[in-house]
Design a protein around this motif. Sequence first.
Motif, short mmCIF file in Angstrom:
data_model
loop_
_atom_site.label_atom_id
_atom_site.label_comp_id
_atom_site.label_asym_id
_atom_site.label_seq_id
_atom_site.Cartn_x
_atom_site.Cartn_y
_atom_site.Cartn_z
N VAL A 216 -30.51 24.65 22.07
CA VAL A 216 -31.58 24.65 21.07
C VAL A 216 -32.13 23.23 21.11
N ILE A 217 -33.40 23.07 21.45
CA ILE A 217 -33.94 21.71 21.54
C ILE A 217 -35.10 21.56 20.56
N TYR A 218 -35.30 20.32 20.11
CA TYR A 218 -36.35 20.03 19.13
C TYR A 218 -37.41 19.14 19.73
N VAL A 219 -38.65 19.34 19.32
CA VAL A 219 -39.67 18.31 19.51
C VAL A 219 -39.76 17.58 18.19
N LEU A 220 -39.58 16.26 18.21
CA LEU A 220 -39.58 15.47 16.99
C LEU A 220 -40.72 14.47 17.01
N HIS A 221 -41.29 14.19 15.80
CA HIS A 221 -42.33 13.16 15.72
C HIS A 221 -41.76 11.82 16.14
N ASP A 222 -40.52 11.61 15.77
CA ASP A 222 -39.88 10.34 16.09
C ASP A 222 -38.48 10.63 16.61
N ALA A 223 -38.38 10.68 17.93
CA ALA A 223 -37.09 11.03 18.53
C ALA A 223 -36.09 9.89 18.42
N THR A 224 -36.56 8.69 18.04
CA THR A 224 -35.63 7.56 17.93
C THR A 224 -34.84 7.65 16.63
N ASP A 225 -35.32 8.47 15.68
CA ASP A 225 -34.63 8.54 14.40
C ASP A 225 -34.46 10.00 13.97
N PRO A 226 -33.60 10.74 14.67
CA PRO A 226 -33.43 12.16 14.31
C PRO A 226 -32.78 12.35 12.95
N GLU A 227 -32.11 11.28 12.45
CA GLU A 227 -31.40 11.39 11.18
C GLU A 227 -32.33 11.79 10.04
N ARG A 228 -33.57 11.39 10.12
CA ARG A 228 -34.49 11.65 9.02
C ARG A 228 -34.78 13.14 8.86
N TYR A 229 -34.42 13.94 9.86
CA TYR A 229 -34.66 15.39 9.78
C TYR A 229 -33.49 16.11 9.13
#
Lengths: 288, 387
Positions: A216-229
């Motif tokens: 399961v992979i995500y596209v993130l606005h900010d991949a450097t900080d996944p913790e915020r999700y």
Amino acid sequence: MISGHTNPSPGFAMQRDLEVCKLVDTTTCIGCKACEVACVEWNDMPFTPTTFDNTYQTMPETSYHFWNLIKFNEHQNSDGTIQWLMRKDQCMHCADPGCLHACPADGAIVKYANGIVDFNEENCIGCEFCVSGCPFNIPRFNPETKRVYKCTLCSDRVGEGLEPACIKACPTGCLKFGTKDDMKFIAEERAKQLRDNFGWQNAGVYDPQSVGGTHVIYVLHDATDPERYGNLPKNPTIPWSYTWWKWLAKPVLGTFALFGLLGVLAHHVTHGPRVAQPEPPAKDGANV
Amino acid sequence: MASSSRTIERFDDKARETFEHAGRTTVYRGELLRHSVYDRVLHWSIALFFFLALFSGFGIYLPWLFRWFTPIFGGGQLSRIMHPYFGVAFVFFFSLQVLNWFQLMLWAPGDTRWMRSIKAITSGEEKMDPPETGFFNAGQKVMFWEIIAGCIVYIITGTILWAGAKTFGGTAVAISYVLHDISALIMLGGIFIHIYQSTIGEPGTFQAMIRGAVSEAWAWTFHPAWYKEVTGRDAQEACDEVRRKLYGDTRQAQPAASKESAAAGNVHAGVIPAEIRGRQYISLATFRKSGAAVYTPVWFAEADDKIYFMTSSKTGKYKRIRNNPQVKIAACTMSGKITGPEFAATARILPPADFARVRQMINRKYWLARVPFLWRNTDTCLEITPG
């Protein structure tokens, strides 16, 4: 790979070289929760009263009969603007699954050749080691059945050539399902688009290699900080208790313990028993 | 503290009394009471739940053992459900045993000495345990306290594992998982030694936990101080008395007697026998712990009715003499073939200060000894007193 099994996993050596993957594009999720409903519906789970915690979130955490939860997070950027982040939380189907490493029960957790990590509840012994082995905090214990449950990536649907229920329900196309290579390609394209055209310099794909990549992979606005999700770990790791300790140290030390048994028997053979005194004098009088 | 220990004392006394009514311990003549019914019931309750917990744990310990051990308990689910209850029962009964045996298990200065000579004791070199060995020896006490430590680890880590990650968090579970294993592995190693020592390792021990009584000989051999405490007699004396009665005077009974018996032969003690005087080589017999003699031809020098020779401190004969100074000497050829009668003698390792003097004597007698570099490893000199 099957827990407690030396046999190959189901699907091994079959013509099925395609690893499946679910792509979650957090940038196009609208938080409609259709996927949640579809999951509950398809897996025939009861819906129970929930806790309202002043967010749009259906419930604080996933549960043993609620495997798919959109997590709503408000993140304040450094310039003071607010981001409203929605992330679909469910099992990540790791290539190197911590739950499977931790599981002591024969055949309770199976990783299929297509990458799906599935729980066979009839074999689960309810020890909950998988809960502490999972870096994403996914397995959920049902105290009534004393078994552990989680998202199956709709392995029953996938086996029939269908997409998982959540994918089918998604109205925006933010959820996609296909082969790992295809999804990875689409995700990277989308991340590039976000970087080039939408000003998200850190946009990227979340496919953590510390667990061998995930299905399961995500596209993130900010991949450097996944913790915020909502506590998506930057570097998910499996506790070493379930890696080298369990699979190397335990068999080695256990064998050493068996040598202890051989040791006392060897002592008996070489030195003989210590007997209550006085014993008869040795024949040549030289038994000192 | 004092009042609580009195409470425990009262509790233990009551328990012993109750169990004594329920069971029976027959102590025959020549035997001593070792373990009361209460001791025994507790011991076997602990043992039962230890093994139930051990085997139900084995199934969960390694996936490769899962199919071997879980069927014993009706499958993986039942193994997992029952394992913690077995553990709780084990800890419960052991706690009672702790109350019961606490005073006896306290560490005494003699126990430290026992541990220092553990090698000689386990090898059988020490036929009897050290005289200060009481009701429990130091090895038993170490095991007792190790189990207490293990139980504390079990209670803490077991509670965490039982309640699971949802209560204590994944990290606590992962750490507990390892500590629980380590504690189990230590106890697994310990149980082998415990069972061995109490059955075939020291025969006569097992009945202490079955019938509750042991033979007096067993008591004075393995627990001399306890024997003295119970009977008022010295263990060594009691043992020697029986030995004299059964086997007469033997070397083991009085090591000093060996000199006299050897002197009673055809040699005068302290005089180099004529058969050896002036010879080039003597065959030196040293004795292994097993009693087997090892013969080595050696050069020697004579002075004041003593025989001197040199060797390396790495040689077997040096080590054997260090263990047992009783030797035998005889005239022999260069290759060690004995050509004359054997004489008993006592060897003594000389201090380094005497080395130069002995070296000189040997050098005077043997020209080959004067060749430089050949004798670099020769670092010790010994003195043999005939007779």
